[in-house]
Design an enzyme around this catalytic site. Structure first.
Site, mmCIF file in Angstrom:
data_model
loop_
_atom_site.group_PDB
_atom_site.id
_atom_site.type_symbol
_atom_site.label_atom_id
_atom_site.label_comp_id
_atom_site.label_asym_id
_atom_site.label_seq_id
_atom_site.Cartn_x
_atom_site.Cartn_y
_atom_site.Cartn_z
ATOM 1 N N ARG A 1 3.440 38.548 -10.252
ATOM 2 C CA ARG A 1 2.318 38.014 -11.048
ATOM 3 C C ARG A 1 1.739 39.185 -11.815
ATOM 4 N NH1 ARG A 1 -2.576 33.929 -9.669
ATOM 5 N NH2 ARG A 1 -0.786 32.538 -9.848
ATOM 6 N N HIS B 1 3.649 30.025 -16.728
ATOM 7 C CA HIS B 1 3.457 29.860 -15.280
ATOM 8 C C HIS B 1 4.458 28.797 -14.790
ATOM 9 C CE1 HIS B 1 1.736 29.962 -11.417
ATOM 10 N NE2 HIS B 1 0.537 29.473 -11.633
ATOM 11 N N GLN C 1 4.132 26.638 -11.472
ATOM 12 C CA GLN C 1 3.084 25.619 -11.549
ATOM 13 C C GLN C 1 3.602 24.369 -12.262
ATOM 14 O OE1 GLN C 1 -0.173 25.856 -10.217
ATOM 15 N NE2 GLN C 1 -0.074 23.673 -10.653
ATOM 16 N N ARG D 1 2.855 22.929 -4.248
ATOM 17 C CA ARG D 1 3.233 24.302 -4.593
ATOM 18 C C ARG D 1 4.098 24.891 -3.484
ATOM 19 N NH1 ARG D 1 0.756 27.634 -8.409
ATOM 20 N NH2 ARG D 1 2.420 28.989 -7.654
ATOM 21 N N CYS E 1 -4.406 22.908 -12.256
ATOM 22 C CA CYS E 1 -3.602 23.851 -11.472
ATOM 23 C C CYS E 1 -4.450 24.553 -10.412
ATOM 24 C CB CYS E 1 -2.957 24.872 -12.392
ATOM 25 S SG CYS E 1 -4.145 25.713 -13.458
ATOM 26 N N ASP F 1 -7.420 23.095 -17.363
ATOM 27 C CA ASP F 1 -7.371 24.398 -16.695
ATOM 28 C C ASP F 1 -8.621 25.162 -17.138
ATOM 29 O OD1 ASP F 1 -6.569 26.753 -15.432
ATOM 30 O OD2 ASP F 1 -4.982 27.238 -16.866
HETATM 31 N N1 CP Z 1 -2.489 27.555 -9.567
HETATM 32 C C1 CP Z 1 -2.326 28.828 -9.180
HETATM 33 O O1 CP Z 1 -1.374 29.504 -9.567
HETATM 34 O O2 CP Z 1 -3.270 29.290 -8.310
HETATM 35 P P1 CP Z 1 -3.487 30.819 -7.892
HETATM 36 O O3 CP Z 1 -3.933 31.551 -9.118
HETATM 37 O O4 CP Z 1 -4.557 30.762 -6.847
HETATM 38 O O5 CP Z 1 -2.192 31.352 -7.365
HETATM 39 N N1 NVA Z 2 -4.606 29.875 -16.903
HETATM 40 C C1 NVA Z 2 -5.039 30.366 -15.617
HETATM 41 C C2 NVA Z 2 -4.155 29.831 -14.540
HETATM 42 C C3 NVA Z 2 -4.501 30.245 -13.139
HETATM 43 C C4 NVA Z 2 -3.565 29.678 -12.133
HETATM 44 C C5 NVA Z 2 -5.017 31.893 -15.621
HETATM 45 O O1 NVA Z 2 -4.061 32.478 -16.123
HETATM 46 O O2 NVA Z 2 -5.984 32.491 -15.148
#
Ligand code: CP
Ligand code: NVA
Length: 307
Positions: free
Chosen positions: A104, A131, A134, A294, A266, A226
């Site tokens: 990540r 992502h 997701q 997930r 998400c 989101d």
């Molecule tokens: N939806 C998601 O990826 O959650 P986190 O950022 O908590 O991993």
């Molecule tokens: N769009 C959000 C998704 C988090 C799971 C971010 O990148 O912060």
């Protein structure tokens, strides 16, 4: 997978059969936990996280554990990619110990650099652009509800962000209609938009962008939102609020979608901003089913790539 793919970088690089294989395996794993017990016996998953996470971290760490392997979490203070050592050197080290990497990070190019540097699988656990884990989970969750995905219209309301991009890709690949309602200036990436519109039309579906949330949710079977400000863009948060306010998913907007339309997110959610309590806590909301799934989808992904 027939021609086994090495990594999961973006839905862009998956075909319909590969997506379906992930869904079918996730379904089988959800139904029968014990069948895959020890399937990844003694395999190690390196979990490189430069941004915070609840769901992605927890589900990959639990997922590898449930399959008999072990996950090692490396948070922002540990590797300090590009600062304490280069991405290349860090990746070359991890390759010697681990059997797979979830990453990540910020720049999408960090994920591709990892993937090009190592021979072990690299899974994108979110970057600034996409992502994929997701989006796989989201369409898997919808498939549990509505068997014929191609009859579906998914509405995205809010920022044209990483989650939106991966949903656009998966809808295009699976022939699902998608409407996006985004504020002027917060449209999804142009290059991705051009590609997914083309891909969707090959699969008899449409991906359309509106600047009016009411138009985007018309005839939608599911309404997805989101956060207005994604991780890494915190300095823009106050400015964004003004533009995004009319894009809040509330009962008024949900009533413009198909009767019984699902609400999706998400998570994490900023209640009172992009969604009201009334909507996220309503019977239409499937956000915690998404969160549960997930896990099943993460297990299917690591099983297919690391076994
Ligand atoms: N939806 C998601 O990826 O959650 P986190 O950022 O908590 O991993
Ligand atoms: N769009 C959000 C998704 C988090 C799971 C971010 O990148 O912060």
């Amino acid at each position: 997978m027939k021609n086994k793919i090495k990594d999961l970088i973006s839905i862009e690089y998956l075909n319909r059969d590969e997506i379906t294989e992930i869904f079918d395996l996730a379904q089988s794993m959800k139904a029968n936990k014990n069948k895959y017990y020890q399937a990844l016996d003694k395999k190690v998953l390196a979990m490189v996280f430069e941004k915070p996470s609840l769901r992605t971290r927890f589900t990959f760490e639990t997922g590898i554990f449930e399959l008999g392997g072990h996950g090692i979490y490396l948070g922002p203070q540990e590797i300090q990619l590009g600062k304490r050592e280069s991405i290349y050197d860090a990746a070359k080290n991890l390759e010697r110990w681990a059997h797979g990497i979830v990453i990540r990070t910020f720049a999408h190019s960090n994920v591709t650099e990892f993937s090009e540097t190592v021979i072990i699988p690299v899974i994108n656990g979110l970057d600034d652009l996409v992502h994929p884990c997701q989006a796989l989970t989201d369409l898997y969750t919808l498939r549990e509800k509505i068997e014929n995905l191609s009859a579906l219209t998914l509405a995205w309301v809010g920022d044209g962000n990483n989650v939106a991009h991966s949903l656009m890709w998966i809808c295009a690949k699976l022939g699902v209609n998608m409407n996006l309602g985004v504020p002027d200036g917060y449209e999804p990436n142009k290059e991705i938009t051009l590609k997914v519109v083309k891909e969707a039309s090959k699969n008899n579906a449409e991906i359309r962008i509106f600047h009016d949330p009411d138009e985007a949710v018309r005839n939608a079977d599911a309404v997805y939102t989101d956060v207005w400000t994604s991780m890494g863009r915190e300095t823009e948060a106050e400015r964004r609020k003004k533009f995004f306010k009319p894009f809040q998913v509330n009962s008024r907007l949900m009533d413009k979608a198909r009767p019984g339309a699902y609400f999706m997110h998400c998570l994490p959610a900023h209640r009172g901003d992009e969604v009201t309590d009334e909507v996220i806590d309503s019977i239409r909301s499937i956000v915690f089913e998404q969160a549960e799934n997930r896990l099943h989808v993460a297990k299917a992904i690591i099983y297919l790539l690391m076994r």
